[in-house]
Design a protein around this motif. Structure first.
Motif, mmCIF file in Angstrom:
data_model
loop_
_atom_site.group_PDB
_atom_site.id
_atom_site.type_symbol
_atom_site.label_atom_id
_atom_site.label_comp_id
_atom_site.label_asym_id
_atom_site.label_seq_id
_atom_site.Cartn_x
_atom_site.Cartn_y
_atom_site.Cartn_z
ATOM 1 N N UNK A 1 0.521 11.958 -4.530
ATOM 2 C CA UNK A 1 -0.430 10.883 -4.795
ATOM 3 C C UNK A 1 0.142 10.023 -5.886
ATOM 4 N N UNK A 2 1.019 10.318 -6.799
ATOM 5 C CA UNK A 2 1.743 9.516 -7.549
ATOM 6 C C UNK A 2 2.573 8.541 -6.990
ATOM 7 N N UNK A 3 3.242 8.928 -5.933
ATOM 8 C CA UNK A 3 4.204 8.186 -5.112
ATOM 9 C C UNK A 3 3.478 7.066 -4.474
ATOM 10 N N UNK A 4 2.165 7.659 -3.769
ATOM 11 C CA UNK A 4 1.210 6.689 -3.100
ATOM 12 C C UNK A 4 0.782 5.724 -4.210
ATOM 13 N N UNK A 5 0.412 6.017 -5.106
ATOM 14 C CA UNK A 5 0.162 4.812 -6.110
ATOM 15 C C UNK A 5 1.264 3.779 -6.502
ATOM 16 N N UNK A 6 2.554 4.294 -6.288
ATOM 17 C CA UNK A 6 3.557 3.404 -6.449
ATOM 18 C C UNK A 6 3.752 2.401 -5.498
ATOM 19 N N UNK A 7 3.609 3.136 -3.904
ATOM 20 C CA UNK A 7 3.508 2.140 -3.009
ATOM 21 C C UNK A 7 2.243 1.131 -2.999
ATOM 22 N N UNK A 8 1.372 1.572 -3.607
ATOM 23 C CA UNK A 8 -0.060 0.527 -3.462
ATOM 24 C C UNK A 8 0.122 -0.455 -4.281
ATOM 25 N N UNK A 9 1.060 -0.126 -5.394
ATOM 26 C CA UNK A 9 1.152 -1.397 -6.644
ATOM 27 C C UNK A 9 2.360 -2.183 -5.850
ATOM 28 N N UNK A 10 3.172 -1.619 -5.095
ATOM 29 C CA UNK A 10 4.292 -2.406 -4.274
ATOM 30 C C UNK A 10 3.513 -3.414 -3.352
ATOM 31 N N UNK A 11 2.397 -2.683 -2.540
ATOM 32 C CA UNK A 11 1.857 -3.526 -1.491
ATOM 33 C C UNK A 11 0.938 -4.470 -1.881
ATOM 34 N N UNK A 12 0.096 -4.208 -3.016
ATOM 35 C CA UNK A 12 -0.542 -5.133 -3.573
ATOM 36 C C UNK A 12 0.220 -6.381 -4.348
ATOM 37 N N UNK A 13 1.223 -6.150 -5.003
ATOM 38 C CA UNK A 13 2.203 -6.972 -5.518
ATOM 39 C C UNK A 13 2.635 -8.117 -4.294
#
Length: 209
Positions: free
Chosen positions: A87-99
């Motif tokens: 889940x923590x890695x998914x949030x890192x990916x999500x921050x990259x995607x939204x950026x």
């Protein structure tokens, strides 16, 4: 409200590194180059390749950096325990995607309004230094303060990331689904604007500047 119990380095990384991943993704995509740049004159090259190279370059750099820091801290100081690494890695990916999605919007409007796009991109990154919530937790905010931060998808991502990392922290005021939908919508807007811009871009646009 119960305090977050765990390694302080995890609290910092869940805020600072997610923030940096998002902000650097915005900057990398927003400055990926225009449709009439010299690199685009080579026939195998296209906009998608340029954008993907910029996006994955930033993600690779951030991922390697955080893995090195986590490994070094676990070996030299103390073992780190993350409740839900996936889940923590998914949030890192999500921050990259939204950026990347935000940067794509800035990139699409840059040929039309270059100065405005640069100002908006810089302002967005500066505002996130305050409104990302990287140094505090959303559960500690009151109703009025929460409304000042709730618009920001990065605020939701960082708070949700801490919910995945710490066992005794349960995010009540944020939602990762909100950040995901914002990223999807901005990506669609950015792609449509980029497609329209690519059809009308001209080398002579920059002649007067």
């Amino acid at each position: 409200m119960a305090k977050i119990r765990g390694e302080f380095i995890l609290f910092l990384l869940s805020g600072v590194f997610v923030f940096l991943t998002h902000i650097k993704s915005v900057g990398a995509i927003a400055s990926a180059g225009s449709g009439n740049s010299p690199m685009m004159l080579h026939s195998p090259m296209n906009r998608i390749v340029m954008l993907m190279a910029s996006a994955f370059g930033i993600f690779y750099t951030q991922l390697v950096s955080i893995l090195v820091i986590l490994f070094g801290y676990s070996v030299a100081v103390a073992p780190l325990e993350v409740q839900d690494p996936g889940g923590a890695f998914a949030m890192l990916v999500l921050s990259w995607f939204t950026g990347c999605a935000v940067g794509l919007v800035f990139l699409a409007i840059q040929p039309w309004f270059p100065r405005l796009a640069a100002i908006l991109s810089l302002a967005y990154r500066r505002l996130n230094m305050i409104f990302s919530g990287k140094m505090f937790i959303a559960n500690a905010l009151g109703g009025f303060m929460l409304t000042m931060f709730a618009w920001n998808p990065l605020f939701h991502i960082i708070d949700q990331c801490r919910g995945f990392i710490f066992r005794n922290y349960f995010p009540r005021n944020t939602s990762w689904e909100y950040a995901l939908w914002v990223g999807i919508v901005l990506t669609m807007i950015g792609l449509m604007a980029e497609f329209y811009t690519r059809k009308h871009v001209s080398k002579s646009w920059s002649a007067r500047r």
